[in-house]
Structures are given as structure tokens and as C-alpha cells.
Design an enzyme around this catalytic site. Structure first.
Site: not given
Length: 325
Positions: A112, A114, A266, A281
Site C-alpha cells: 500500500h 499510506d 510498502h 511513527r
């Protein structure tokens, strides 16, 4: 030492920055930099260019705090808040993944980009390792500009101008099926309606063309018959499986990885469970993807042997149905 001298001495000099390429199409290791300190404008400019060119930047041996991570993200833009993330009320822009026995990872093992369910998906994501499993837990990256460049000229021409519809479909399972859950889901649907992005976008810095569809958030190609849309999307999804387009990252403790969401997909491997994996993150806000060509004429995308019923419902000549009464 006065305040001004202290501020200058805390900056990292650009000429200390070392960039070592890790893969053919993406990935670079960045050393000669301390992310606990304020970075100079020259260093930030160098990182912005390296980020666009290499797609994935790896910063080893960075013992940074949550505040350091947020400061790093703000060098590249404002921090966004993920509407479905595991974050706290006092720091919504900081996502904490603490996966261990009893708390398995979310379905991020699907390829995908993000948050493409947003009108303006993030430009980049910075992920820092705090606790890593003894084995497993790698993250795979794929260059979607390399995927585009690997297509034949005829396929490139065909895809240019197509648009795809994106939705927050993997997060729909977070809502319960009772009245309260359905009402909450409807509010999120109103706030994040299905959005259209170009199938081929243009990177705003490098100017490279990028395949901008992914199996986690993309629903279908706008205006195209379902079987044709599915065939095209499945073909493009399989391209991320070509090893030459990938960089597979093996995590070390206290390592920061910063990827370019505008041309990189990723997939986070879940093979480490039930070992513990603690990561932090931040996500940097982006701009709406720009297509490589004007949107295709709808009349070129679908052929009807018989006119669609919707056409006659709009003119009022079709029979009334129960929902219309």
C-alpha cells in the site's frame, strides 16, 4: 557561551552528511548526522532531494525521543493525524505500534501507499524502531516509478489519463455492526468520502511518472467495466512483486526510516508475532496527486451494448422502483 553560539553549534553541517545507495531503484543509508540536534537548512535541503531521489532513507544508530521524531517530520511539512491510528489524545500526530502477544499487528502486510483514501495523501512517513524482534519483522518497499518505467510504451499510453477510486476499506472492520457503530461509520464516510486519484501521477520534485494504485485502498478504475478494471489493477498490483523493484529493510534498534509516499509502496511483514515490536511513527501532510495527462474521456472507457438503466432513471422514463415511491 551565549544562546546564539549554542544554537549554531547544535546544527549538523551539510558536508558531514554521507549518502550510500542501498538498492538499484530505491533506498539510501544516511550517516554523519545526529537527529537529536537541530538540522541546518542546507542539511534539510539535501535530505529533501535524497528523499525524492532514493524513496527510502535509512538513518542508523539514532537514539531519538518522540519529540526528536516529531521535529524531524516537521522539517518536511506539517504533521498529519491518522484518523484510525493507535495514538493518544495528548499527541495525536505520534502513532505508536506496540505489537506483541495479545496485540497482533494491523493488516499492514498488504502492499500500500499510506492513506490514499485522503484527498491529499501524506508526502512521507518516518518510522523509528524502539524494540525489535529477535528475528523477522522486516519492511518491504517497492518503487512505483520503476514499475511505470518497466511497462511497455503501449501500456504507459493506455494508463495515462485513467483515474481510480480510493476508500478507507481496511478500516471499516474497526466499526461495530450495531446502531452506534453504523452511525459512527457513516460520520467517517461523510468526512472521508471515496476519492479519485490518477492511476499515473507525476512526482512533484523528480518529475518521474508513478503508478498510484494499491490493493489496500484502491477500489476500481473510474468509468470502466468491472472486469476490465479488475484485470488492469491486478496486473499493476503484481508488478510490486518483482524483486528488482524492491528494497527489503532489515530493522536494527534505534533506526529511523523515512520513505516517500509519493512514489513508494510498502508492506510490513508480520512474521515476528508474537514477539514484541515497538515502533513510533509520524506522517507528513502532502498535496493532491497530479496526473500525467488530462482525465480520459468517459466515452472512451466503457462500451454499452444496451444503454445503462441509470440513464433512463435520470430522465424519468424508467419504471418506478420501491425506493422511489
Amino acid at each position: 557561551m551565549d544562546i546564539e553560539t549554542k544554537q549554531v553549534s547544535s546544527k549538523v553541517r551539510t558536508d558531514m552528511l554521507e549518502i550510500r545507495r542501498l538498492g538499484v531503484f530505491l533506498g539510501a543509508r544516511i550517516t554523519g548526522i545526529d537527529l537529536t540536534k537541530t538540522l541546518s537548512d542546507e542539511t534539510v535541503d539535501s535530505l529533501k532531494l535524497a528523499h525524492a531521489q532514493h524513496g527510502v532513507l535509512v538513518f542508523p544508530e539514532q537514539l531519538i525521543s518522540s519529540e526528536d521524531l516529531k521535529r524531524f517530520g516537521r522539517y518536511f511539512g506539517s504533521l498529519s493525524v491518522h484518523p484510525f491510528s493507535t495514538s493518544s489524545a495528548d499527541a495525536p500526530e505520534l502513532i505508536v505500534y506496540d505489537n506483541k502477544e495479545g496485540n497482533p499487528p494491523a493488516p499492514t502486510d498488504i502492499w500500500h501507499t499510506d492513506e490514499t483514501f485522503r484527498e491529499a495523501p501524506p508526502m512521507g512517513t518516518a518510522l523509528c524502531s524502539k524494540i525489535i524482534p529477535e528475528y523477522g519483522g522486516n519492511t518491504a518497499f517497492a518503487s512505483m516509478s520503476a514499475v511505470y518505467e518497466g511497462l511497455s510504451d503501449r501500456w504507459q499510453r493506455f494508463l495515462s489519463g485513467l483515474e481510480a477510486v480510493h476508500d478507507f476499506k481496511p478500516f471499516r472492520s474497526l466499526f461495530s455492526t450495531d446502531a452506534e457503530g453504523l452511525e459512527k461509520l457513516r460520520r467517517f464516510e461523510d468526512h472521508y468520502p471515496a476519492i479519485t486519484h490518477p492511476v499515473v501521477s507525476v512526482h512533484p520534485i523528480t518529475g518521474k511518472k508513478v503508478i498510484f494504485v494499491n490493493p489496500q485502498f484502491t477500489l476500481y478504475i473510474k468509468g470502466m467495466a468491472e472486469d476490465e478494471s479488475r484485470m488492469i489493477l491486478d496486473m499493476l498490483y503484481r508488478k510490486t512483486l518483482i524483486h528488482e523493484y524492491q528494497y527489503r529493510h532489515c530493522w536494527e534498534p534505534n533506526m529511523l526510516v523515512f520513505w516517500d509516499n509519493r512514489h513508494v509502496q510498502h508492506s510490513a511483514l508480520h512474521d515476528y508475532y508474537p514477539q514484541r515490536r515497538l515502533m513510533e511513527r509520524v506522517t507528513i501532510a502532502g498535496t493532491r496527486p497530479v496526473g500525467s495527462d488530462p482525465a480520459a474521456d468517459p466515452s472512451d472507457l466503457r462500451r454499452y451494448l444496451m444503454p445503462p438503466l441509470s440513464k433512463f432513471r435520470q430522465t424519468g422514463t424508467a419504471q418506478k422502483r420501491q425506493l422511489d415511491l
